[in-house]
Scaffold this motif. Sequence first.
Motif, PDB file in Angstrom:
ATOM      1  N   PRO A   1       4.700 -10.123   9.939  1.00 29.48           N
ATOM      2  CA  PRO A   1       3.743  -9.262   9.235  1.00 29.48           C
ATOM      3  C   PRO A   1       4.148  -7.783   9.232  1.00 29.48           C
ATOM      4  O   PRO A   1       4.772  -7.286  10.176  1.00 29.48           O
ATOM      5  N   PHE A   2       3.761  -7.105   8.161  1.00 27.69           N
ATOM      6  CA  PHE A   2       3.831  -5.641   8.125  1.00 27.69           C
ATOM      7  C   PHE A   2       2.583  -5.148   7.400  1.00 27.69           C
ATOM      8  O   PHE A   2       2.119  -5.773   6.453  1.00 27.69           O
ATOM      9  N   PHE A   3       2.011  -4.052   7.906  1.00 28.74           N
ATOM     10  CA  PHE A   3       0.739  -3.617   7.331  1.00 28.74           C
ATOM     11  C   PHE A   3       0.562  -2.118   7.457  1.00 28.74           C
ATOM     12  O   PHE A   3       1.209  -1.452   8.266  1.00 28.74           O
ATOM     13  N   SER A   4      -0.351  -1.590   6.641  1.00 28.53           N
ATOM     14  CA  SER A   4      -0.731  -0.193   6.725  1.00 28.53           C
ATOM     15  C   SER A   4      -2.180  -0.086   7.158  1.00 28.53           C
ATOM     16  O   SER A   4      -2.972  -1.014   6.969  1.00 28.53           O
ATOM     17  N   HIS A   5      -2.527   1.048   7.720  1.00 29.12           N
ATOM     18  CA  HIS A   5      -3.879   1.256   8.231  1.00 29.12           C
ATOM     19  C   HIS A   5      -4.180   2.751   8.155  1.00 29.12           C
ATOM     20  O   HIS A   5      -3.310   3.559   7.826  1.00 29.12           O
ATOM     21  N   ASN A   6      -5.398   3.115   8.471  1.00 24.92           N
ATOM     22  CA  ASN A   6      -5.764   4.530   8.469  1.00 24.92           C
ATOM     23  C   ASN A   6      -6.193   5.006   9.853  1.00 24.92           C
ATOM     24  O   ASN A   6      -7.009   5.908   9.983  1.00 24.92           O
TER      25      ASN A   6
END
Length: 209
Positions: free
Chosen positions: A154-159
Amino acid sequence: MIFTMSEYFVNAADTSAKEENENSNILIAYFTVPEDIDTNGIDADSGASVVVKDEEVLGNMEYVALTIQDAIGGDLFRILTEEPYGDDFDSTASRAQTELNNETRPALSTHIDPEIMAGYDVIYLGFPVWWYDLPTPVWSFLEEYDLSGKTIIPFFSHNGSSNGANSLNRIAELAPEATVLTNEALSIRGSSVAGSEQQVKEWAAKFEN
């Protein structure tokens, strides 16, 4: 609609066909937010949701997926829903929350031929964290295919509001016969994606045989 991978590859700005890439046993699948939504600073989404590169506007996960492909090859696939998300933050966030609360599996408009999917050993899976969880279109993607024996990275973006744990656990739950490298997932703050090229390439290269 079902696309074989020779018919469906994601270009930087559209869904036009591309020639097959090296390492064709690698699939880089991703879900990205609509590119004209300004979500900067909103916890329900990944933060700043676009990257401008060479005058092209890319969704965050599109940019990361293309960077992974540039580093290691593989085939790109964009997860799209039959009912597009709204063109403003409020409508998208509201729909995302309702779908999550109801555990909805949105119908997808892009698909991979099962025989083609069977040939992939490794799936890099990209998404923004939505409401501290995995976006439900990715639920639909994971449940559509037999992923037995495959490795999901998995690879993901977040704030900054989530470490991705719920999302990663959800992937393992929805793909129980796959090996999910939850401890090796790449996490990038949305506002930092534009400057992440070297980080992404070094991370992706770690998993090459």
